[in-house]
Design a protein around this motif. Sequence first.
Motif, PDB file in Angstrom:
ATOM      1  N   ALA A 230       0.560  -1.007   0.065  1.00 39.33           N
ATOM      2  CA  ALA A 230       0.117   0.061   0.020  1.00 39.33           C
ATOM      3  C   ALA A 230       0.873   1.299  -0.105  1.00 39.33           C
ATOM      4  N   ALA A 231       0.449   2.199  -0.719  1.00 40.78           N
ATOM      5  CA  ALA A 231       1.047   3.452  -0.655  1.00 40.78           C
ATOM      6  C   ALA A 231       0.544   4.358   0.509  1.00 40.78           C
ATOM      7  N   LEU A 232       1.295   4.837   1.265  1.00 38.87           N
ATOM      8  CA  LEU A 232       0.796   5.401   2.477  1.00 38.87           C
ATOM      9  C   LEU A 232       1.468   7.014   2.492  1.00 38.87           C
ATOM     10  N   LYS A 233       0.632   7.897   3.218  1.00 37.18           N
ATOM     11  CA  LYS A 233       1.041   9.197   3.462  1.00 37.18           C
ATOM     12  C   LYS A 233       0.591   9.611   4.796  1.00 37.18           C
ATOM     13  N   PRO A 249      -0.735   6.056  -6.476  1.00 36.66           N
ATOM     14  CA  PRO A 249      -0.196   7.415  -6.344  1.00 36.66           C
ATOM     15  C   PRO A 249       0.936   7.706  -7.684  1.00 36.66           C
ATOM     16  N   SER A 250       0.837   8.974  -7.940  1.00 38.07           N
ATOM     17  CA  SER A 250       1.661   9.587  -8.984  1.00 38.07           C
ATOM     18  C   SER A 250       3.055   9.906  -8.490  1.00 38.07           C
ATOM     19  N   ARG A 251       3.728  10.304  -9.597  1.00 36.81           N
ATOM     20  CA  ARG A 251       5.194  10.583  -9.289  1.00 36.81           C
ATOM     21  C   ARG A 251       5.300  11.788  -8.427  1.00 36.81           C
ATOM     22  N   ILE A 254       4.695  10.802  -4.889  1.00 40.13           N
ATOM     23  CA  ILE A 254       5.951  10.335  -4.231  1.00 40.13           C
ATOM     24  C   ILE A 254       6.907  11.432  -3.766  1.00 40.13           C
ATOM     25  N   LEU A 255       6.904  12.254  -4.637  1.00 43.03           N
ATOM     26  CA  LEU A 255       7.818  13.505  -4.357  1.00 43.03           C
ATOM     27  C   LEU A 255       7.401  14.283  -3.195  1.00 43.03           C
ATOM     28  N   GLU A 256       6.148  14.187  -2.828  1.00 41.25           N
ATOM     29  CA  GLU A 256       5.519  14.911  -1.867  1.00 41.25           C
ATOM     30  C   GLU A 256       5.344  14.145  -0.724  1.00 41.25           C
TER      31      GLU A 256
END
Length: 393
Positions: A230-233, A249-251, A254-256
Amino acid sequence: MRAVLAREMDCRRVLGRFCSGWRRGLGVRPVPEDAGFGTEARHQRQPRGSRQRSGPLGDQPFPGLLPKNLSREELVDALRAAVVDRKGTVLGRLYSAEKDRYGFCSQGRNGFLSNGRNGCQKINEQVTSGPLVTLNKPQGLPVTGKPGELTLFSVLPELSQSLGLREQELQVVRASGKESSGLVLLSSCPQTASRLQKYFIHARRAQRPTAIYCAVTDGIPAASEGKIQAALKLEHIDGVNLTVPVKAPSRKDILEGVKKTLSHFRVVATGSGCALVQLQPLTVFSSQLQVHMVLQLCPVLGDHMYSARVGTVLGQRFLLPAENNKPQRQVLDEALLRCLHLTPSQAAQLPLHLHLHRLLLPGTRARDTPVELLAPLPPYFSRTLQCLGLCLQ
């Protein structure tokens, strides 16, 4: 002399409250018949006005937690008693790593650790000096915090002196989070700390697991073992930093700060609608394991932060939008409350059942098998397994 004796007696009282169950070995021991675990005792009603509580938990439903309002001296005494050796026995334990070498156990199916041909070394000797100290951290103790807060980090100078490490103070190498319990690695040697941190970084990059957590979940995963990706923030919601999943998630994401995370899981035992699960994180992110189990619709028992994201309609579970669900006390159904011998008000204080149970450290030479550190389960965790009929083998 009297003052010294009085202080020692006070420390023994604190350690007695905290460590009474921590000297038990790994796994779950059978409960005596008079402990109230039998069917007859379980369903026996107490008369109104009786001071005795029904069920086996009595006046202390969660034994093994740190007492509230501890002083610095009391916390140091409790942490000194929580120093563990490799077998999980509560003893003084210091380990010395000599060279910057990396060793791994071989990986079995789905990435779970297997002992390989020679197995993992288990620490069994007790020594009195060395750069590495392992603790079995109690649940609820923060590692770091704001200035003035009582944390593990804040008492490291006193703990170092208490353990006889006078030349250099201990520093944290690896630790479980505040709400989880389990192994903590401390080092009094900067070179050893640096080598171990490089070892853990190298292991993550190679996707080699070095830690195994034990968790009790409300619900049983659909698969007996597998991986969770999973992508997490981190998102600030109503004054609280919460971990939120991100779909596709977009690039730019990921940068953010969005991070792709991965954990392996394996169901060890099931019973009463719950599961004992082993978890191996291969990435590091705040609350990663809790959120991963929520995504499996099986929140960790005692998760009062993320469990509200799982809804139920007509017995079917589903995920609710993470952004619209504030943290709230975990709600357990009546059947599970009866099985755990808890009232709803007690369940609202249920500690998180997530324990860092095993860690692998590099051997002293290149060909050495990794050293395996074990931490016994907290007493409240073992008691829950007993109530649910689960066993950690």
